[in-house]
Structures are given as structure tokens and as C-alpha cells.
Design a protein around this motif. Structure first.
Motif: not given
Length: 115
Positions: A65-72, A16-18, A86-87, A11-13
Motif C-alpha cells: 500500500e505504501a508503494g514499496l513492493i509489487q506482489s504477484e 509519509e507512507s514510505v 519508482e521510489i 504518482e500516488a506514492i
């Protein structure tokens, strides 16, 4: 101890960031590689090989930070996967349209070797 990765909730993505994250050809190429891969990729596989590790880390941070990827973290590796569902739910068709319109990044190393 290593710092945990911070991922924005869906919900915070922000659009503009993407768009900012995908405006860079290197980050766009990373996303393209993650889309075409059928599983999560480690950083060195997803990023263009000619980039220093510090530059790769910077690009992955912007994408995260833009919400495009999940890092683990998995042992000594960092594995990245797209948050495409999600995007897509939030901004239907945006990433697909950008990937379709963009040209693949040409790696300087590949040009030298004639690939």
C-alpha cells in the motif's frame, strides 16, 4: 476467487507512507532482503521465519500500500519485488539512506540456535 492485489500508481506514492512502512523493523528487514536478493522473493523467503503467516501478510500489505513492493500471485505463492526504481525517481536516495543507517533485524530463532 482471490482478490487482486492493489498497488498505488507511482504518482500516488507519498513520502509519509514510505517512511511509515520502513519505520517498522520487520518491514525494513523485508525490504533489506528484497534489495539484497537478485530476483523477486516469495513471502516466506523475504519475511523473518519466526513470524506467523498472518503477521507476514499484514507487513506485506503495508509495504504494498505504501508503494514499496509489487506482489504477484504465481500458483499458490505470492512473489514480491521492490518498486525501487519508482521510489528512487520520486524520492532520490531515501530508501538507500534508511537501509544504510538501519541495523539488521535479529531473528529470535537464530539467537536460540547460536547463529
Amino acid at each position: 476467487m482471490q482478490r487482486p492485489f492493489l498497488h498505488p500508481p507511482a504518482e500516488a506514492i507519498r513520502l509519509e507512507s514510505v517512511l511509515y512502512a520502513l519505520a517498522d523493523p520487520v518491514r525494513l528487514e523485508i525490504v533489506r532482503r528484497l534489495v539484497t536478493g537478485d530476483c523477486p522473493l516469495n513471502c516466506s523467503t523475504a519475511a523473518p521465519a519466526h513470524l506467523p503467516k498472518s503477521t507476514q501478510s499484514h507487513h506485506f500489505q503495508i509495504l504494498r500500500e505504501a508503494g514499496l513492493i509489487q506482489s504477484e500471485r504465481r500458483g499458490t505463492e505470492v512473489v514480491n519485488s521492490l518498486r525501487l526504481d519508482e521510489i528512487e525517481a520520486k524520492f532520490p536516495g531515501v530508501v538507500a539512506a534508511i537501509l544504510k543507517a538501519a541495523k539488521p533485524l535479529k531473528c529470535p530463532d537464530a539467537e536460540k540456535s547460536g547463529s
